[in-house]
Design a protein around this motif. Structure first.
Motif, PDB file in Angstrom:
ATOM      1  N   MET A 100       8.690  14.407 -11.507  1.00  0.00           N
ATOM      2  CA  MET A 100       9.455  14.973 -12.632  1.00  0.00           C
ATOM      3  C   MET A 100       8.593  16.031 -13.319  1.00  0.00           C
ATOM      4  N   LYS A 101       9.024  17.258 -13.258  1.00  0.00           N
ATOM      5  CA  LYS A 101       8.243  18.355 -13.821  1.00  0.00           C
ATOM      6  C   LYS A 101       8.099  18.195 -15.328  1.00  0.00           C
ATOM      7  N   ALA A 102       6.888  18.407 -15.830  1.00  0.00           N
ATOM      8  CA  ALA A 102       6.616  18.335 -17.266  1.00  0.00           C
ATOM      9  C   ALA A 102       5.972  19.626 -17.726  1.00  0.00           C
ATOM     10  N   SER A 103       6.320  20.036 -18.945  1.00  0.00           N
ATOM     11  CA  SER A 103       5.699  21.186 -19.586  1.00  0.00           C
ATOM     12  C   SER A 103       5.310  20.787 -20.995  1.00  0.00           C
ATOM     13  N   THR A 104       4.262  21.405 -21.501  1.00  0.00           N
ATOM     14  CA  THR A 104       3.871  21.176 -22.883  1.00  0.00           C
ATOM     15  C   THR A 104       3.956  22.473 -23.662  1.00  0.00           C
ATOM     16  N   PHE A 105       4.337  22.379 -24.909  1.00  0.00           N
ATOM     17  CA  PHE A 105       4.340  23.529 -25.801  1.00  0.00           C
ATOM     18  C   PHE A 105       2.909  23.839 -26.234  1.00  0.00           C
ATOM     19  N   VAL A 106       2.627  25.135 -26.370  1.00  0.00           N
ATOM     20  CA  VAL A 106       1.290  25.607 -26.707  1.00  0.00           C
ATOM     21  C   VAL A 106       1.423  26.857 -27.566  1.00  0.00           C
ATOM     22  N   TYR A 107       0.503  27.029 -28.513  1.00  0.00           N
ATOM     23  CA  TYR A 107       0.382  28.283 -29.257  1.00  0.00           C
ATOM     24  C   TYR A 107      -0.738  29.123 -28.637  1.00  0.00           C
ATOM     25  N   PRO A 108      -0.665  30.448 -28.725  1.00  0.00           N
ATOM     26  CA  PRO A 108      -1.782  31.254 -28.232  1.00  0.00           C
ATOM     27  C   PRO A 108      -3.114  30.910 -28.875  1.00  0.00           C
ATOM     28  N   TRP A 109      -3.091  30.577 -30.179  1.00  0.00           N
ATOM     29  CA  TRP A 109      -4.361  30.281 -30.861  1.00  0.00           C
ATOM     30  C   TRP A 109      -4.972  28.956 -30.452  1.00  0.00           C
ATOM     31  N   ASP A 110      -4.214  28.129 -29.724  1.00  0.00           N
ATOM     32  CA  ASP A 110      -4.812  26.921 -29.137  1.00  0.00           C
ATOM     33  C   ASP A 110      -5.734  27.268 -27.975  1.00  0.00           C
ATOM     34  N   VAL A 111      -5.458  28.395 -27.317  1.00  0.00           N
ATOM     35  CA  VAL A 111      -6.127  28.760 -26.074  1.00  0.00           C
ATOM     36  C   VAL A 111      -7.167  29.855 -26.290  1.00  0.00           C
ATOM     37  N   ASN A 112      -6.786  30.897 -26.991  1.00  0.00           N
ATOM     38  CA  ASN A 112      -7.665  32.058 -27.143  1.00  0.00           C
ATOM     39  C   ASN A 112      -8.913  31.689 -27.935  1.00  0.00           C
ATOM     40  N   GLY A 113     -10.052  32.004 -27.401  1.00  0.00           N
ATOM     41  CA  GLY A 113     -11.311  31.674 -28.047  1.00  0.00           C
ATOM     42  C   GLY A 113     -11.859  30.309 -27.688  1.00  0.00           C
ATOM     43  N   ASP A 114     -11.114  29.546 -26.893  1.00  0.00           N
ATOM     44  CA  ASP A 114     -11.581  28.233 -26.437  1.00  0.00           C
ATOM     45  C   ASP A 114     -11.595  28.239 -24.915  1.00  0.00           C
ATOM     46  N   PRO A 115     -12.730  28.445 -24.288  1.00  0.00           N
ATOM     47  CA  PRO A 115     -12.777  28.571 -22.827  1.00  0.00           C
ATOM     48  C   PRO A 115     -12.375  27.310 -22.074  1.00  0.00           C
ATOM     49  N   GLU A 116     -12.327  26.167 -22.755  1.00  0.00           N
ATOM     50  CA  GLU A 116     -11.969  24.920 -22.091  1.00  0.00           C
ATOM     51  C   GLU A 116     -10.504  24.547 -22.258  1.00  0.00           C
ATOM     52  N   ALA A 117      -9.786  25.277 -23.115  1.00  0.00           N
ATOM     53  CA  ALA A 117      -8.436  24.850 -23.477  1.00  0.00           C
ATOM     54  C   ALA A 117      -7.475  24.840 -22.295  1.00  0.00           C
ATOM     55  N   ALA A 118      -7.431  25.909 -21.533  1.00  0.00           N
ATOM     56  CA  ALA A 118      -6.457  25.992 -20.446  1.00  0.00           C
ATOM     57  C   ALA A 118      -6.685  24.895 -19.411  1.00  0.00           C
ATOM     58  N   GLY A 119      -7.928  24.658 -19.043  1.00  0.00           N
ATOM     59  CA  GLY A 119      -8.225  23.594 -18.085  1.00  0.00           C
ATOM     60  C   GLY A 119      -7.876  22.230 -18.634  1.00  0.00           C
ATOM     61  N   ARG A 120      -8.112  22.024 -19.921  1.00  0.00           N
ATOM     62  CA  ARG A 120      -7.790  20.743 -20.546  1.00  0.00           C
ATOM     63  C   ARG A 120      -6.282  20.500 -20.521  1.00  0.00           C
ATOM     64  N   ILE A 121      -5.504  21.546 -20.761  1.00  0.00           N
ATOM     65  CA  ILE A 121      -4.049  21.410 -20.731  1.00  0.00           C
ATOM     66  C   ILE A 121      -3.573  21.120 -19.314  1.00  0.00           C
ATOM     67  N   ALA A 122      -4.113  21.839 -18.335  1.00  0.00           N
ATOM     68  CA  ALA A 122      -3.727  21.597 -16.946  1.00  0.00           C
ATOM     69  C   ALA A 122      -4.064  20.180 -16.504  1.00  0.00           C
ATOM     70  N   ALA A 123      -5.178  19.642 -17.024  1.00  0.00           N
ATOM     71  CA  ALA A 123      -5.617  18.303 -16.637  1.00  0.00           C
ATOM     72  C   ALA A 123      -4.704  17.204 -17.165  1.00  0.00           C
ATOM     73  N   LEU A 124      -3.802  17.543 -18.081  1.00  0.00           N
ATOM     74  CA  LEU A 124      -2.846  16.543 -18.566  1.00  0.00           C
ATOM     75  C   LEU A 124      -1.894  16.089 -17.469  1.00  0.00           C
ATOM     76  N   GLY A 125      -1.708  16.938 -16.462  1.00  0.00           N
ATOM     77  CA  GLY A 125      -0.749  16.624 -15.413  1.00  0.00           C
ATOM     78  C   GLY A 125       0.545  17.395 -15.550  1.00  0.00           C
ATOM     79  N   VAL A 126       0.600  18.333 -16.497  1.00  0.00           N
ATOM     80  CA  VAL A 126       1.780  19.181 -16.623  1.00  0.00           C
ATOM     81  C   VAL A 126       1.695  20.310 -15.607  1.00  0.00           C
TER      82      VAL A 126
END
Length: 386
Positions: A1-27
């Protein structure tokens, strides 16, 4: 079952680990804000800040020249999302292996209402709702359709989710909000959402109703609720306002919302590449207003590629959409996963299973950037088991 999470740009920009952390959720997908209303947001893991204050509704990317000469136009973001904040975040998320879709908030804009008061919904008492553009007004409709096409089809996006594409009403959290003193249900919120701007007054007249008499009837209908009488839901609207007045308001408002949704989806598709997915945030209770405006399930599923359905109160709202689902249509169950904001990440696995039983084809999770580490761990565990 495909899952997506909502994200703001400011959650990601300036945090080099953010995108990988979100992907690791399994979405598999990130639904990334391209336009958003004013907000104050927590960023509990960001290395540079903990609170982001978006002072007004804004686009989170550089606008193009389609807005030249227009009186109604979007507002650029300030230092909370400078430059092409969306594009920067989208690139990082895509590099982490996530499919990026735009998250586009439309008819919810307090800055627009402050700068252009005549664009706002006006209730039966003459109060303006600055956060709620009246979707019946021609100039406002043109603005919303144009914004939908620009904001939805950002470079790299493979789809969009259009929020607040319909009527907005009284339900709107405000700074130091003090509107909960009299509890309102479906009847009260519907009556308080009825617009009496010049365009809507003319629209009611076309339905055979005198707008002055209708406004007086709305005020009279609300009076028992102000005195503490119980709200009887939709049957209470017809009882308090009368069947003829109720039918006239529904005919006008439903047509204005339905045609706006058709126009906006068509504009997005005209601007988008092939196989671009268009979803609407929607509620199957047709007279509901707000971020998930009420729609007719059969109609909206003939217009868009699917819907994102609020499930904070349980998954029951999925059923009317599932009953009208055509082949390939998306019915995404939207669950809160921020425990501090009423979400229940600990029960996500069970909630998702129940939603799937009721016809959900995908999941939406609100919201990876706002959730605590503990909430995110619960999400990882739930998605690993699906």
């Amino acid at each position: 079952m495909k899952a997506s999470t909502f994200v703001y740009p400011w959650d990601v920009n300036g945090d080099p680990e953010a995108a990988g952390r979100i992907a690791a959720l399994g979405v598999r997908q990130a639904t990334l804000a391209a336009t958003y209303h004013s907000t104050r947001a927590l960023t509990p893991r960001h290395p540079r800040h903990r609170i982001v204050t978006a002072e007004h509704a804004a686009v989170l990317y550089p606008m193009d020249d389609r807005w030249k000469g227009r009186e109604l136009r979007p507002y650029a973001a300030g230092d909370w999302a400078p430059g092409d904040a969306f594009g920067e975040a989208a690139e990082a998320l895509a590099q982490a292996g996530l499919e990026v879709h735009t998250w586009v908030v439309l008819a919810h804009n307090s800055r627009l209402g402050a700068d252009h008061p005549d664009t706002s919904v006006v209730n039966a008492y003459g109060d303006r709702y600055a956060w709620a553009p009246c979707i019946a007004q021609p100039a406002t409709r043109e603005y919303l359709v144009t914004l939908a096409a620009e904001a939805a089809v950002r470079p790299g996006a493979r789809g969009t989710e259009l929020e607040s594409l319909g009527w907005y009403g009284l339900q709107h959290l405000h700074a130091h909000d003090k509107t909960g003193g009299v509890p309102l249900g479906d009847a009260g919120f519907y009556l308080m959402a009825l617009c009496f701007c010049a365009v809507c007054r003319e629209g009611y007249g076309a339905q055979g109703v005198d707008p002055d008499e209708l406004a007086a009837a709305v005020r009279a209908a609300l009076e028992p609720l102000w005195r503490g009488a119980p709200d009887e839901g939709w049957t209470g609207v017809e009882k308090l306002l009368g069947e003829a007045n109720t039918a006239a308001t529904r005919a006008w408002r439903d047509e204005r919302a339905r045609t706006l949704q058709e126009e906006a989806v068509a504009a997005v598709r005209a601007a988008a590449p092939e196989d671009f997915q268009v979803l609407l945030h929607a509620d199957p209770v047709t007279y509901h207003v707000g971020a998930n405006p009420g729609v007719d399930p059969a109609h909206i599923l003939s217009v868009a590629d699917g819907v994102v359905v609020p499930c904070a109160g349980g998954p029951a709202l999925l059923t009317p959409f599932a009953e009208q689902r055509r082949q390939g249509a998306v019915i995404a169950a939207n669950f809160g996963v921020v425990s501090g904001m009423g979400g229940s990440p600990a029960t996500l696995a069970a909630d998702a299973a129940r939603a799937q039983d009721l016809g959900a084809t995908e999941l939406r999770l609100y919201h990876a950037g706002l959730a605590s580490d503990g909430d995110l761990e619960s999400v990882r565990e739930a998605l690993a088991g699906l």
